[in-house]
Write a protein that holds these residues in place. Structure first.
Motif, PDB file in Angstrom:
ATOM      1  N   VAL A 157      -1.364  31.777  98.965  1.00  0.00           N
ATOM      2  CA  VAL A 157      -2.641  31.521 100.691  1.00  0.00           C
ATOM      3  C   VAL A 157      -3.421  32.840 100.099  1.00  0.00           C
ATOM      4  O   VAL A 157      -3.465  33.747 100.069  1.00  0.00           O
ATOM      5  N   VAL A 195      -6.691  34.744 101.181  1.00  0.00           N
ATOM      6  CA  VAL A 195      -7.786  35.168 102.561  1.00  0.00           C
ATOM      7  C   VAL A 195      -8.893  35.633 101.799  1.00  0.00           C
ATOM      8  O   VAL A 195      -8.830  36.158 101.146  1.00  0.00           O
ATOM      9  N   GLY A 254      -5.012  30.998 110.728  1.00  0.00           N
ATOM     10  CA  GLY A 254      -5.536  30.083 110.093  1.00  0.00           C
ATOM     11  C   GLY A 254      -7.389  30.053 109.570  1.00  0.00           C
ATOM     12  O   GLY A 254      -7.588  30.141 108.434  1.00  0.00           O
ATOM     13  N   TYR A 255      -7.560  30.966 110.537  1.00  0.00           N
ATOM     14  CA  TYR A 255      -9.239  31.548 110.356  1.00  0.00           C
ATOM     15  C   TYR A 255      -9.109  32.704 109.440  1.00  0.00           C
ATOM     16  O   TYR A 255     -10.550  32.006 108.220  1.00  0.00           O
ATOM     17  N   GLU A 256      -8.183  33.018 108.633  1.00  0.00           N
ATOM     18  CA  GLU A 256      -7.886  33.934 107.427  1.00  0.00           C
ATOM     19  C   GLU A 256      -8.476  33.541 106.045  1.00  0.00           C
ATOM     20  O   GLU A 256      -8.563  33.601 105.138  1.00  0.00           O
ATOM     21  N   VAL A 257      -7.746  32.192 106.019  1.00  0.00           N
ATOM     22  CA  VAL A 257      -7.780  31.228 105.062  1.00  0.00           C
ATOM     23  C   VAL A 257      -8.502  30.806 104.532  1.00  0.00           C
ATOM     24  O   VAL A 257      -9.406  29.653 104.865  1.00  0.00           O
ATOM     25  N   LEU A 258      -9.115  31.182 103.201  1.00  0.00           N
ATOM     26  CA  LEU A 258     -10.649  30.458 102.720  1.00  0.00           C
ATOM     27  C   LEU A 258      -9.513  28.530 101.570  1.00  0.00           C
ATOM     28  O   LEU A 258     -10.265  27.854 101.262  1.00  0.00           O
ATOM     29  N   SER A 259      -8.624  29.045 101.381  1.00  0.00           N
ATOM     30  CA  SER A 259      -7.749  28.073 100.582  1.00  0.00           C
ATOM     31  C   SER A 259      -6.265  28.303 100.154  1.00  0.00           C
ATOM     32  O   SER A 259      -5.699  29.228 100.310  1.00  0.00           O
ATOM     33  N   SER A 260      -6.287  27.435 100.185  1.00  0.00           N
ATOM     34  CA  SER A 260      -3.985  27.203  99.975  1.00  0.00           C
ATOM     35  C   SER A 260      -4.232  26.533  98.558  1.00  0.00           C
ATOM     36  O   SER A 260      -4.239  24.910  98.731  1.00  0.00           O
ATOM     37  N   ARG A 262      -5.960  26.411 106.304  1.00  0.00           N
ATOM     38  CA  ARG A 262      -7.353  26.115 106.855  1.00  0.00           C
ATOM     39  C   ARG A 262      -7.578  25.851 108.107  1.00  0.00           C
ATOM     40  O   ARG A 262      -8.466  26.466 108.829  1.00  0.00           O
ATOM     41  N   SER A 263      -7.512  24.820 108.269  1.00  0.00           N
ATOM     42  CA  SER A 263      -7.682  24.017 109.637  1.00  0.00           C
ATOM     43  C   SER A 263      -7.108  23.975 111.095  1.00  0.00           C
ATOM     44  O   SER A 263      -7.273  23.835 112.249  1.00  0.00           O
TER      45      SER A 263
END
Length: 154
Positions: free
Chosen positions: A86, A88, A98-104, A138-139
């Protein structure tokens, strides 16, 4: 009183099989190639140690491992991006939202052990358990998507 001892050949084969199921063969090979120690409970492996530190704990209910930061670093080196990751932005202060995730990794399932890494250098920031599927992380805005167990010194 349980005591630690070097893992036997049979125990290493069991660990490799379980790690292959939970992660993949590359991760399993990287971990069992280390000089591991085990601690048994009721005759079964419960804790796995490397260099005197707990590397993993085997959960008896589902035969999967919870991982430490040390195990996370071994997995990070053994598995190509984005597997088990994940990614971040910013430092980790607790659970990942979720708002901290750039991609996973889209293949992450709820309950999977995951590596929380930074975007710039794939540096391990934390390890924890996914709460939602990777493709949705992410969403989900302010919802907690990874329950962080251990945070690296930043």
């Amino acid at each position: 009183m349980p005591t630690r001892r070097a893992a036997s050949k049979q125990e290493l084969e069991s660990l490799r099989a379980l790690l292959s199921l939970q992660f993949d063969e590359d991760v399993a090979a990287a971990i069992v190639s280390l000089p591991l120690e085990v601690e048994l409970r009721r005759g079964k492996i419960r804790y796995v140690y490397y260099n005197g530190d707990r590397l993993m704990t085997l959960r008896p209910r589902d035969f999967s491992f919870t991982i430490s930061l040390t195990a996370g670093e071994i997995i990070r080196r053994a598995a190509p991006q984005p597997k088990y990751r994940v990614i971040v932005k910013g430092p980790i202060r607790g659970d990942v939202h979720g708002y901290e995730v750039l991609s996973s990794d889209a293949q992450i399932r709820p309950g999977d052990e995951v590596l929380v890494v930074d975007a710039a250098a794939d540096k391990l920031l934390a390890v924890g358990k996914a709460r939602v599927p990777g493709f949705m992380m992410r969403s989900l805005g302010s919802q907690s998507v990874v329950r962080v167990r251990e945070v690296a010194k930043q």
